[in-house]
Design a protein around this motif. Sequence first.
Motif, short mmCIF file in Angstrom:
data_model
loop_
_atom_site.label_atom_id
_atom_site.label_comp_id
_atom_site.label_asym_id
_atom_site.label_seq_id
_atom_site.Cartn_x
_atom_site.Cartn_y
_atom_site.Cartn_z
N HIS A 1 10.44 15.19 -6.79
CA HIS A 1 9.91 13.72 -6.89
C HIS A 1 8.41 13.86 -6.97
CE1 HIS A 1 11.44 9.70 -7.97
NE2 HIS A 1 10.54 9.33 -7.57
N GLU A 2 8.20 13.18 -5.74
CA GLU A 2 6.70 13.12 -5.78
C GLU A 2 6.01 14.60 -5.76
OE1 GLU A 2 8.22 11.29 -3.28
OE2 GLU A 2 8.00 9.34 -3.82
N ILE A 3 4.82 14.76 -6.30
CA ILE A 3 4.34 16.27 -6.16
C ILE A 3 3.56 16.47 -4.80
CG2 ILE A 3 2.45 17.64 -7.27
CD1 ILE A 3 4.88 17.24 -8.89
N PRO B 1 7.02 -2.67 -7.09
CA PRO B 1 5.96 -2.80 -6.19
C PRO B 1 4.65 -2.00 -6.77
CG PRO B 1 7.71 -2.23 -5.16
CD PRO B 1 7.99 -2.21 -6.55
N TRP B 2 4.87 -0.92 -7.67
CA TRP B 2 3.71 -0.49 -8.25
C TRP B 2 2.99 -0.75 -9.73
CZ3 TRP B 2 8.39 1.86 -6.86
CH2 TRP B 2 9.04 2.00 -8.02
N ASP B 3 3.69 -1.90 -9.97
CA ASP B 3 2.95 -2.71 -11.04
C ASP B 3 1.96 -3.50 -10.73
OD1 ASP B 3 2.63 -3.91 -13.48
OD2 ASP B 3 4.71 -5.15 -13.53
N ARG C 1 1.18 -1.12 0.04
CA ARG C 1 0.15 0.05 -0.02
C ARG C 1 0.89 1.20 -0.03
NH1 ARG C 1 -2.78 -3.19 3.69
NH2 ARG C 1 -4.74 -4.15 2.95
N ARG C 2 1.06 1.99 -0.86
CA ARG C 2 1.79 3.14 -1.06
C ARG C 2 1.29 4.29 -1.87
NH1 ARG C 2 6.88 2.10 -3.95
NH2 ARG C 2 6.72 4.41 -4.52
N ASP C 3 2.01 5.40 -2.04
CA ASP C 3 1.61 6.49 -2.65
C ASP C 3 0.22 7.04 -2.17
OD1 ASP C 3 4.05 7.41 -4.38
OD2 ASP C 3 3.50 5.20 -5.02
N PRO C 4 0.00 7.44 -1.11
CA PRO C 4 -1.33 7.88 -0.44
C PRO C 4 -1.77 9.14 -1.09
CG PRO C 4 0.21 8.28 1.28
CD PRO C 4 0.93 7.64 0.31
N TYR D 1 2.89 17.57 -12.20
CA TYR D 1 3.40 16.42 -12.32
C TYR D 1 4.84 16.18 -12.27
CZ TYR D 1 3.99 17.84 -17.27
OH TYR D 1 4.37 18.35 -18.44
N LYS D 2 5.24 15.05 -12.21
CA LYS D 2 6.75 14.73 -12.38
C LYS D 2 7.11 14.15 -13.75
CE LYS D 2 8.76 10.71 -10.86
NZ LYS D 2 8.87 9.82 -10.26
N GLY D 3 7.92 14.96 -14.50
CA GLY D 3 8.23 14.24 -15.78
C GLY D 3 9.80 13.57 -15.43
N VAL E 1 5.09 10.80 -17.36
CA VAL E 1 4.53 11.74 -16.49
C VAL E 1 3.93 10.91 -15.45
CG1 VAL E 1 4.04 13.33 -18.31
CG2 VAL E 1 2.67 11.41 -18.19
N HIS E 2 4.27 11.42 -14.25
CA HIS E 2 3.87 10.76 -13.04
C HIS E 2 3.37 11.66 -12.01
CE1 HIS E 2 7.35 7.46 -13.03
NE2 HIS E 2 6.28 7.06 -13.91
N ASP E 3 3.13 11.12 -10.92
CA ASP E 3 2.70 11.81 -9.77
C ASP E 3 1.64 12.76 -10.11
OD1 ASP E 3 4.35 10.60 -7.28
OD2 ASP E 3 5.72 10.73 -9.21
N PRO E 4 0.50 12.76 -10.64
CA PRO E 4 -0.41 13.88 -10.97
C PRO E 4 -1.28 14.19 -9.88
CG PRO E 4 -1.42 11.81 -11.62
CD PRO E 4 0.10 11.58 -11.28
N VAL F 1 -2.78 0.96 -12.62
CA VAL F 1 -3.35 2.31 -12.36
C VAL F 1 -2.85 2.63 -10.65
CG1 VAL F 1 -5.30 2.26 -13.80
CG2 VAL F 1 -5.57 1.21 -11.59
N PHE F 2 -2.07 3.77 -10.80
CA PHE F 2 -1.45 4.06 -9.35
C PHE F 2 -0.82 5.41 -9.30
CE2 PHE F 2 2.88 3.82 -11.25
CZ PHE F 2 2.58 3.39 -12.72
N THR F 3 -0.53 5.39 -7.86
CA THR F 3 -0.06 6.99 -7.34
C THR F 3 -1.22 8.06 -7.86
OG1 THR F 3 2.21 6.24 -7.96
CG2 THR F 3 1.86 8.45 -7.59
N VAL F 4 -2.13 7.91 -7.00
CA VAL F 4 -3.45 8.86 -7.24
C VAL F 4 -3.51 10.03 -6.55
CG1 VAL F 4 -4.47 7.25 -5.34
CG2 VAL F 4 -5.93 8.36 -7.22
C1 AAL Z 1 6.96 7.00 -6.88
C2 AAL Z 1 6.31 8.08 -7.81
C3 AAL Z 1 5.59 7.22 -8.87
C4 AAL Z 1 6.54 6.22 -9.57
C5 AAL Z 1 6.73 5.39 -8.53
C6 AAL Z 1 5.27 5.08 -8.02
O1 AAL Z 1 7.67 7.46 -6.09
O2 AAL Z 1 7.30 8.95 -8.13
O3 AAL Z 1 4.70 6.38 -8.30
O4 AAL Z 1 5.99 5.50 -10.71
O5 AAL Z 1 7.49 5.94 -7.49
#
Ligand code: AAL
Length: 409
Positions: free
Chosen positions: A307-309, A131-133, A93-96, A264-266, A248-251, A168-171
């Motif tokens: 990194h993460e937004i 882990p986010w796959d 469980r990650r990226d809350p 977002y993160k590029g 394009v990540h972490d919207p 589908v991840f990092t919401v």
């Molecule tokens: C995180 C985020 C994004 C990446 C991975 C999962 O730190 O930047 O979400 O894809 O790692």
Amino acid sequence: MRSNLSYPVLIILLALYSTACGPDSQNQAVTPTEEVSEISPEQIDHLGITNPDKLSAASKRALKWPDVGNEWFGEFRVFDLKGDLAYEEGVVRRDPSAMIYEEGKYFVWYSKSTGPSQGFGGNVEVDKVFPWDRCDIWYATSEDGWTWKEEGPAVKRGAKGAYDDRSVFTVEIMAHEGKYYLCYQTVKSPYNVRVKNQVGLAWADSPHGPWTKSEKPILSPADNGVWKGEEQNRFNVVRKGDFDSHKVHDPCILHYKGKFYLYYKGEQMGEEITFGGRQIRHGVAIADDPLGPYVKSPYNPISNSGHEICVWPFQGGIGSLITTDGPEKNTIQWSPDGINFEIQSVIKGAPHAIGLNRALADTDTEPFKIFEWGLTHQYKNSDYQYIRRFSGKRRVNHVAKGASAKTNQ
Ligand code: AAL
């Protein structure tokens, strides 16, 4: 001894200096051509400069620092959660997301998957590479922010062949005018090293869903990079392209100045390691409607690190926490217009992948208020991450053990 004289204009020209003194002169700092003007006696005293005629490179930089106090400076502590969000063996469980408060409860969304990851060494058609796959987006609720109840999946992967069929991840969540919007990362199978990552959107009339997914991604990488060769190697490029040519990540969408700002993160094709670490930068795309179309700002990238937004509205502008990568990592920045960010403080290091608490009151009164408490994730190990709670506090003094804060600051 410090001088009390005023120094109206002190111009230091490297060209002049290098011919006059030579770069190996013992008494001169070697600096680029630079101008330092209007040094006041107060600045000299405040910075503890010994001789304003002999400024080191560090003192010249210090003289250019913005005139900010310790309002943006603070520290964080991190705690375990209880209930369904406590660490669970075999579960990621990650990226809350940020938290919103509805129906007398906090709501959070996050990436959830099970089992270890195998990386890219095997068969990516069947393996789990990160882990986010092979994640879906789940959500949980809590009355007190400590004990959480997992409510179930919110947004699942798409059907085979869809742009979001792999993960589908990092919401992130945005509540706006009675509607709810989840924006999140998407990957289409096969998840190989060079796979492009996009951003999807789902919307609902209730935080419990049901969620309608966008048929197409709302944001995609720039398409001006060119891979070199066929090997699955993300460093081999003919041309790197824009800062977001690969992923394009972490919207995170904020309603700001009557528009919708998607931060977002590029990640760039041919990413390099620089003196600050990984080449990671943030961008923004702006829309008139929450559903888009989102148009990338011509000013992108809008950060040179991060990194993460983690962004929030503050006093008419936007605050941004910059962590993990790049020369400006571990800084809090602010921009008056959502685009032009300046460093406001350097901090020890904040929790990663922060989910801000959008329900906090009075966050406009002082900068660190937004960090009163929120969520983060932590690595138990490279396979498993879990969600935790942080609390952040502005720091105003440095007190020796046993001394009083009043007399020993
Ligand atoms: C995180 C985020 C994004 C990446 C991975 C999962 O730190 O930047 O979400 O894809 O790692």
